[in-house]
Design a protein around this motif. Structure first.
Motif, PDB file in Angstrom:
ATOM      1  N   LEU A 213      -3.334  -1.983   6.530  1.00 20.72           N
ATOM      2  CA  LEU A 213      -3.597  -2.262   5.128  1.00 20.72           C
ATOM      3  C   LEU A 213      -2.298  -2.085   4.343  1.00 20.72           C
ATOM      4  O   LEU A 213      -1.583  -1.110   4.545  1.00 20.72           O
TER       5      LEU A 213
ATOM      6  N   ILE B 266      -1.803  -1.867  -2.245  1.00 21.87           N
ATOM      7  CA  ILE B 266      -3.149  -1.889  -2.826  1.00 21.87           C
ATOM      8  C   ILE B 266      -3.461  -0.575  -3.540  1.00 21.87           C
ATOM      9  O   ILE B 266      -4.392  -0.506  -4.325  1.00 21.87           O
ATOM     10  N   GLY B 267      -2.680   0.460  -3.264  1.00 22.06           N
ATOM     11  CA  GLY B 267      -2.889   1.744  -3.929  1.00 22.06           C
ATOM     12  C   GLY B 267      -3.779   2.662  -3.122  1.00 22.06           C
ATOM     13  O   GLY B 267      -4.593   2.231  -2.294  1.00 22.06           O
ATOM     14  N   ARG B 268      -3.616   3.935  -3.375  1.00 21.18           N
ATOM     15  CA  ARG B 268      -4.365   4.958  -2.638  1.00 21.18           C
ATOM     16  C   ARG B 268      -5.881   4.868  -2.863  1.00 21.18           C
ATOM     17  O   ARG B 268      -6.646   4.958  -1.905  1.00 21.18           O
TER      18      ARG B 268
ATOM     19  N   ALA C 266      -7.792   2.308  -3.506  1.00 20.75           N
ATOM     20  CA  ALA C 266      -8.327   1.158  -2.764  1.00 20.75           C
ATOM     21  C   ALA C 266      -8.267   1.421  -1.263  1.00 20.75           C
ATOM     22  O   ALA C 266      -9.213   1.098  -0.531  1.00 20.75           O
ATOM     23  N   THR C 267      -7.173   2.009  -0.807  1.00 18.42           N
ATOM     24  CA  THR C 267      -7.054   2.338   0.618  1.00 18.42           C
ATOM     25  C   THR C 267      -8.168   3.288   1.033  1.00 18.42           C
ATOM     26  O   THR C 267      -8.836   3.083   2.044  1.00 18.42           O
TER      27      THR C 267
ATOM     28  N   VAL D  72     -11.358  -0.220  -5.740  1.00 22.64           N
ATOM     29  CA  VAL D  72     -10.767  -1.529  -5.425  1.00 22.64           C
ATOM     30  C   VAL D  72     -10.869  -2.402  -6.671  1.00 22.64           C
ATOM     31  O   VAL D  72     -11.965  -2.729  -7.120  1.00 22.64           O
TER      32      VAL D  72
ATOM     33  N   LYS E 259      -6.089  -6.116  -8.759  1.00 23.77           N
ATOM     34  CA  LYS E 259      -4.741  -6.066  -8.186  1.00 23.77           C
ATOM     35  C   LYS E 259      -4.820  -5.838  -6.671  1.00 23.77           C
ATOM     36  O   LYS E 259      -4.128  -6.508  -5.903  1.00 23.77           O
ATOM     37  N   ALA E 260      -5.663  -4.907  -6.237  1.00 21.98           N
ATOM     38  CA  ALA E 260      -5.795  -4.631  -4.808  1.00 21.98           C
ATOM     39  C   ALA E 260      -6.295  -5.873  -4.070  1.00 21.98           C
ATOM     40  O   ALA E 260      -5.785  -6.202  -2.990  1.00 21.98           O
ATOM     41  N   VAL E 261      -7.251  -6.586  -4.646  1.00 22.55           N
ATOM     42  CA  VAL E 261      -7.772  -7.803  -4.004  1.00 22.55           C
ATOM     43  C   VAL E 261      -6.685  -8.864  -3.931  1.00 22.55           C
ATOM     44  O   VAL E 261      -6.551  -9.546  -2.913  1.00 22.55           O
TER      45      VAL E 261
ATOM     46  N   VAL F 216      -3.379  -8.337  -3.764  1.00 22.25           N
ATOM     47  CA  VAL F 216      -2.419  -7.907  -2.743  1.00 22.25           C
ATOM     48  C   VAL F 216      -2.999  -8.139  -1.346  1.00 22.25           C
ATOM     49  O   VAL F 216      -2.303  -8.617  -0.442  1.00 22.25           O
ATOM     50  N   LEU F 217      -4.272  -7.823  -1.167  1.00 19.29           N
ATOM     51  CA  LEU F 217      -4.922  -8.053   0.135  1.00 19.29           C
ATOM     52  C   LEU F 217      -4.963  -9.544   0.463  1.00 19.29           C
ATOM     53  O   LEU F 217      -4.693  -9.945   1.596  1.00 19.29           O
TER      54      LEU F 217
END
Length: 179
Positions: free
Chosen positions: A121, A125-127, A129-130, A158, A161-163, A165-166
């Motif tokens: 991962l 995505i940031g902690r 979201a992880t 989540v 932004k996390a979505v 980046v993923l």
């Protein structure tokens, strides 16, 4: 100076937290067990074990013990007198003290996995979201690709932004989110 909005963010990123009211106060619980609330005069109340309460009292001179029927149950401090980092740590400690053992163990395992290498991962995505993904058993981009954008956004921690980046990481691998 922290606010109720920051408290809300710190609590709602944790698994199975619900916001409600308790005696007219904004309150947060995990599986029906309250762990944090805010009084009408702006004091955050946190259910904490005694050693955590003692440490919080030593670190925050305007804090005071939270006592119910003569028994210490935690810590109370004006929101304005605590910084965001300390608030986050105290909220997590309160959540862990009130969450069911299996749920707490699951989050602890997710945190440990987030701190150790293994999955692929992206760090961007940031902690939160992880941790949210690891908490649901998703450790690889291939597993992320099995979910839709809406399913990912439904996870606490989540965000858009996390979505994004993923999605970009998946695209580089020739993969995409489902549907």
């Amino acid at each position: 100076m922290t606010t109720v909005t920051q408290l809300r963010k710190a609590t709602l990123v944790l698994p199975e937290v619900e916001e409600g009211t308790h005696f007219g106060m904004v309150a947060f619980s995990v599986r029906g067990r309250g762990f944090a609330s805010v009084t009408k005069d702006g004091r955050v109340q946190l259910h904490l074990p005694q050693e955590e309460t003692d440490a919080a009292l030593a670190a925050h001179p305007t804090g005071e013990p939270l006592v119910r029927t003569g028994t210490p149950i935690g810590f109370r401090v004006p929101l304005a007198d605590i910084d965001g980092e300390d608030l986050n740590a105290l909220v997590r400690a309160a959540w862990f003290s009130r969450a069911p053992k299996r749920l707490a163990a699951s989050l602890a395992a997710a945190q440990a996995a987030a701190d150790s290498p293994g999955g692929d991962l992206p760090a961007g995505i940031g902690r939160p979201a992880t941790q949210a993904l690891l908490g649901t058993g998703v450790t690889t981009l291939e597993q992320v690709a099995q979910h839709s954008r809406a399913e990912l956004l439904a996870l606490h921690g989540v965000g858009p932004k996390a979505v994004r980046v993923l999605s970009e990481a998946l695209e580089r691998r020739g993969l995409a989110l489902r549907g």
